[in-house]
Scaffold this active site. Structure first.
Site, PDB file in Angstrom:
ATOM      1  CG  ASN A 148      -1.800   1.171   1.339  1.00  9.51           C
ATOM      2  OD1 ASN A 148      -1.795   2.038   0.470  1.00  9.51           O
ATOM      3  ND2 ASN A 148      -2.573   1.231   2.406  1.00  9.51           N
TER       4      ASN A 148
ATOM      5  NE  ARG B  88      -6.432   0.673   0.872  1.00  7.44           N
ATOM      6  CZ  ARG B  88      -6.613   1.632   1.758  1.00  7.44           C
ATOM      7  NH1 ARG B  88      -5.587   2.120   2.413  1.00  7.44           N
ATOM      8  NH2 ARG B  88      -7.802   2.100   1.984  1.00  7.44           N
TER       9      ARG B  88
ATOM     10  CG  HIS C 171     -13.397   2.264   4.414  1.00  8.16           C
ATOM     11  ND1 HIS C 171     -14.274   3.248   4.788  1.00  8.16           N
ATOM     12  CD2 HIS C 171     -12.179   2.690   4.796  1.00  8.16           C
ATOM     13  CE1 HIS C 171     -13.627   4.239   5.373  1.00  8.16           C
ATOM     14  NE2 HIS C 171     -12.344   3.926   5.377  1.00  8.16           N
TER      15      HIS C 171
ATOM     16  NE  ARG D 272     -10.801  10.987   6.483  1.00 11.68           N
ATOM     17  CZ  ARG D 272     -10.763   9.764   5.972  1.00 11.68           C
ATOM     18  NH1 ARG D 272     -11.757   9.332   5.211  1.00 11.68           N
ATOM     19  NH2 ARG D 272      -9.750   8.975   6.206  1.00 11.68           N
TER      20      ARG D 272
ATOM     21  CD  GLU E 207      -9.095  -2.445   5.042  1.00  8.32           C
ATOM     22  OE1 GLU E 207      -8.570  -2.302   6.166  1.00  8.32           O
ATOM     23  OE2 GLU E 207      -9.563  -1.507   4.399  1.00  8.32           O
TER      24      GLU E 207
END
Ligand code: ADP
Length: 402
Positions: free
Chosen positions: A7, A95, A184, A245, A388
């Site tokens: 990633n 990813r 996600h 956020r 993941e």
């Protein structure tokens, strides 16, 4: 078979080497501050096991290439290493945060894929440029090893236009790709598959509300195993209230802040991204800290918690109506897996809707995919640890075997 999951960000590389026979990581780590005067690497061999072996160092990594070289050196180190040679790596899974409208499924890296990734940079300016560099470095360091991209947006590509379109001029969608893409997706897909296994039926027969609650957070309505709706929007700023956020807000707020405060667009977006959410309300984005302060009577911490759980509950309610019938609500990620108070607040008092949380099971979830609802709860509430990296590695193997 061993698969390396990468990633790559604009100045970092997270990685995990997995043994696909045991489905467990052999090593994992992160290279950070690439391009700065001094960089760091933290590496673990056999993470999460009693033999866990940690290593960290500071040294400059002028580019991603030096960073990846260091990763390979650690993986193959004669003492600390977990493989003898990089040729033991059968495939690489990348990813990718944003695949735009190009990718419904994982795809093998080739020139065409890289070209499409470049076209999606405006949709993920903070992520996709780093991903592309990661791919290019991996192609150079692992010639002949098949590389696969797994997209966070792919799972959400099954949404219908009525769910992904915004109520703005259609030309904006046609000309700029402005629509909801979700985030996600790899996690939502992983817990969907795990939950279907839990019920012992094909996922095509399952309807779920999947609730991924980390620092970034999103919910999905999963209909017959496919994403039907999701809370994230064009970018990972939309949806529920997150760590830092803001989630969904009245779009006119942007102009209002500019007008009232004289801030430019970048400052406003930065504030909504990094200084808002739980942190914006109470100064902390860590639920552990927020709970401690709530216990001490801190009103802002209480407000932040109430706002976040209230919004999460709204989305679950909306998705119940969209789906009509729901087999399970599934919680995952940092907060979803570790915070029984958050889960309890989100689902409090919903017995009339067939949702009954078992307080003891909720408090003592055993880290296995399991129910925290009562046996007579019509809708099951599951907690499933997301993984993941494993999902990306399994998707990579599936493509290698094709
Ligand atoms: P990211 O989106 O960065 O991958 P994670 O999924 O790791 O985030 O979630 C991180 C968040 O999980 C932390 O900010 C914290 O709020 C929450 N968290 C982690 N452990 C606990 C815990 N034991 N109790 C409550 N919340 C927790």
């Amino acid at each position: 078979m061993k698969i390396l999951v990468i990633n790559a960000g604009s100045s970092s590389i997270k990685y995990q080497l997995l043994d696909m026979d045991t489905q467990k990581p052999l090593a994992s780590g992160v290279v950070e501050r690439i391009g700065e005067d001094m960089g760091t690497i933290s590496h673990k061999a056999f993470p999460g096991t009693p033999e866990e072996n940690k290593f960290s160092a500071e040294k400059p990594f002028p580019t991603h290439k030096e960073g990846m070289h260091e990763v390979v050196a650690l993986l193959t180190d004669s003492e600390k290493g977990v493989i003898k040679d990089r040729s033991e790596i059968s495939g690489i899974g990348h990813r990718i945060v944003h695949g735009g409208e190009y990718f419904f499924a994982p795809a093998v890296v080739d020139n065409d894929l890289i070209e499409k990734l470049r076209k999606t940079i405006p949709l993920a300016p903070l992520h996709n440029p780093g991903h592309i560099i990661g791919i290019e470095v991996a192609l150079e360091l692992f010639p002949g090893v098949k590389q696969v991209c797994v997209f966070d947006t792919a799972f959400h590509q099954t949404m219908e236009p009525k769910a992904y379109m915004y109520g703005v001029p259609y030309e904006l969608y046609e000309e700029t790709g402005l629509r909801r893409y979700g985030a996600h997706g790899t996690s939502h897909k992983y817990i969907t598959d795990q939950a279907a296994k839990y019920f012992g039926k094909p996922k095509e027969e399952c309807n779920f509300v999947t609730v991924h609650l980390g620092n970034g957070a999103s919910l999905s309505a999963v209909k017959n195993g496919k994403c039907y709706d999701t809370s994230m929007g064009l970018t990972p700023l939309g949806g529920i209230i997150m760590g830092t956020r803001c989630g969904d807000i009245d779009p006119a707020i942007v102009g209002y802040i500019a007008d009232q405060k004289g801030w430019d667009l970048q400052k406003i977006i930065d504030t909504l991204t990094h200084e808002s959410g739980l942190k914006g309300i109470c100064g902390s984005n860590d639920l552990r800290d927020i709970h401690k302060r709530r216990e001490e009577g801190d009103e802002r911490a209480q407000l932040a918690f109430d706002m976040a759980t209230h919004r999460c509950r709204q989305f679950i309610g909306a998705y119940f109506f969209e789906l009509g019938k729901v087999d399970a609500i599934i919680f995952t990620a940092g907060i979803g897996e570790n915070d029984p108070l958050y889960r309890a607040a989100v689902l409090e008092g919903l017995e009339n809707f067939g949702i009954k949380v078992d307080a003891e099971k909720n408090e003592n979830w055993n880290r296995q995919p399991s129910a925290i609802s009562t046996d007579d709860s019509a809708v099951k509430v599951l907690v499933i640890a997301t993984n993941e990296e494993l999902e990306i590695a399994n998707e990579t193997v599936a493509i290698l075997n094709k």
